[in-house]
Design a protein around this motif. Structure first.
Motif, PDB file in Angstrom:
ATOM      1  N   ASP A   1       5.956   2.524   4.735  1.00  0.00           N
ATOM      2  CA  ASP A   1       5.536   3.088   6.023  1.00  0.00           C
ATOM      3  C   ASP A   1       6.676   3.798   6.728  1.00  0.00           C
ATOM      4  O   ASP A   1       6.532   4.942   7.153  1.00  0.00           O
TER       5      ASP A   1
ATOM      6  N   HIS B   1       4.399  12.234   4.588  1.00  0.00           N
ATOM      7  CA  HIS B   1       4.348  11.039   3.745  1.00  0.00           C
ATOM      8  C   HIS B   1       5.410   9.988   4.066  1.00  0.00           C
ATOM      9  O   HIS B   1       5.312   8.862   3.589  1.00  0.00           O
TER      10      HIS B   1
ATOM     11  N   GLN C   1       0.825  -1.206   0.000  1.00  0.00           N
ATOM     12  CA  GLN C   1       0.000   0.000   0.000  1.00  0.00           C
ATOM     13  C   GLN C   1       0.861   1.258   0.000  1.00  0.00           C
ATOM     14  O   GLN C   1       0.519   2.247  -0.623  1.00  0.00           O
ATOM     15  N   ARG C   2       1.991   1.220   0.734  1.00  0.00           N
ATOM     16  CA  ARG C   2       2.880   2.375   0.822  1.00  0.00           C
ATOM     17  C   ARG C   2       4.148   1.957   1.558  1.00  0.00           C
ATOM     18  O   ARG C   2       4.169   0.909   2.195  1.00  0.00           O
TER      19      ARG C   2
END
Length: 151
Positions: free
Chosen positions: A13, A69, A10-11
């Motif tokens: 982290d 982010h 998803q990303r």
């Protein structure tokens, strides 16, 4: 493009780095512009099982980039004692890691980090007409790259 597999990333982290001087590392990355998101001490059976060590007790500090982010986790092991690495290892060592940050005014940032122990590996260089770049060595030998976009 959408990934249709059930299990997918998803990303990113966070990236964790082990440090010997917890306060100095927090000050270094704070001066760079990261914000302290939180701190904790972790220990116990679940931590031991997670990372495959016995008797773990460590302090962690989560540092967040200003845009929110990305995060850098600073980890200070109290037990078991951290293993010594080569804090002067060059960037081409297998498994070596570095963290790169996009910055404004690379020269100012390099000068502000010097009192926190930052040392340039080489020089601040210009890549074509697009970036000024440098590699620094920070706390515990962490390699930090800075990139200032031109124009």
């Amino acid at each position: 493009m959408t990934d249709t597999r059930r299990g997918s990333i998803q990303r990113l982290d966070n990236i964790a780095v082990v440090v010997d001087d917890f306060e100095a590392a927090k000050a270094f990355f704070g001066e760079l512009g990261l914000e302290l998101e939180g701190e904790a001490t972790v220990a116990g059976d679940s931590v031991d099982r997670l990372i495959g060590l016995t008797g773990v007790r460590s302090d962690i500090a989560m540092m967040r980039t200003p845009d929110g982010h990305a995060r850098l986790e600073l980890t200070k092991y109290h037990s078991p004692s951290p293993l010594a690495g080569d804090p002067q290892a060059p960037p081409n060592v297998l498994g070596a890691h570095r963290v790169m940050f996009a910055v404004k005014d690379i020269d100012d940032i390099v000068e502000r980090l010097r009192p926190h122990g930052a040392e340039l590996l080489g020089e601040v260089v210009q890549h074509e007409n697009s970036y000024r770049l440098c590699y620094l060595r920070g706390p515990a030998g962490i390699l930090v790259a800075l990139a200032e976009q031109l124009g």
